[in-house]
Design a protein around this motif. Structure first.
Motif, PDB file in Angstrom:
ATOM      1  N   ILE A   1       2.274  -6.727   9.734  1.00  0.00           N
ATOM      2  CA  ILE A   1       2.239  -7.176   8.335  1.00  0.00           C
ATOM      3  C   ILE A   1       3.546  -7.858   7.944  1.00  0.00           C
ATOM      4  CG2 ILE A   1       2.248  -6.341   5.938  1.00  0.00           C
ATOM      5  CD1 ILE A   1       0.207  -4.230   6.805  1.00  0.00           C
ATOM      6  N   THR A   2       4.670  -7.382   8.458  1.00  0.00           N
ATOM      7  CA  THR A   2       5.978  -7.951   8.103  1.00  0.00           C
ATOM      8  C   THR A   2       6.430  -9.028   9.097  1.00  0.00           C
ATOM      9  OG1 THR A   2       7.174  -6.233   9.324  1.00  0.00           O
ATOM     10  CG2 THR A   2       6.704  -5.813   6.974  1.00  0.00           C
TER      11      THR A   2
ATOM     12  N   VAL B   1       1.106  -1.562  12.633  1.00  0.00           N
ATOM     13  CA  VAL B   1       0.488  -2.237  11.487  1.00  0.00           C
ATOM     14  C   VAL B   1       1.587  -2.789  10.578  1.00  0.00           C
ATOM     15  CG1 VAL B   1      -0.814  -1.848   9.350  1.00  0.00           C
ATOM     16  CG2 VAL B   1      -1.733  -1.038  11.527  1.00  0.00           C
ATOM     17  N   LEU B   2       2.584  -1.982  10.263  1.00  0.00           N
ATOM     18  CA  LEU B   2       3.675  -2.460   9.410  1.00  0.00           C
ATOM     19  C   LEU B   2       4.483  -3.573  10.083  1.00  0.00           C
ATOM     20  CD1 LEU B   2       4.904   0.843   7.754  1.00  0.00           C
ATOM     21  CD2 LEU B   2       3.756  -1.082   6.656  1.00  0.00           C
TER      22      LEU B   2
END
Length: 108
Positions: free
Chosen positions: A28-29, A24-25
């Motif tokens: 997102i990035t 997820v991170l």
């Protein structure tokens, strides 16, 4: 000959949680978190891996992997993917250079 048994003691639930939050991170990035995600995953794998009764420990960090990862990405893109096997070997070298037994002082 001294034969050591390899043993992995991780659980599916903790693995699922690890992969959810790291990916997820990373999404997102837009991929920039990948070195930190990969380091966290390698740390989890090594913490749950034993050779004999000796636990492994992974000492790599996201910031320590960022430059190597960036180089791999750039060279893979500009060579239209031809660098990928060399990049994979570079990744594995970084990974194994940051792996040790938990009960030994790390010489990284």
């Amino acid at each position: 000959m001294n034969h050591q048994r390899f043993d992995f003691r991780g659980t599916g639930v903790s693995c699922l949680w690890l992969f959810i939050w790291t990916w997820v991170l990373t999404v997102i990035t837009f991929g920039l978190f990948f070195p930190w995600a990969y380091s966290a995953q390698q740390r989890w794998i090594s913490e749950h891996t034993f050779i004999g009764n000796r636990q492994l420990a992974f000492h790599g960090t996201g910031i320590g992997f960022f430059g190597t990862w960036l180089l791999i990405m750039v060279l893979t893109i500009i060579t239209f993917g031809l660098y990928m096997p060399w990049g994979f070997c570079r990744l594995k070298r970084w990974q194994t250079n940051n792996l040790a037994f938990a009960d030994e002082e790390f010489q990284g």
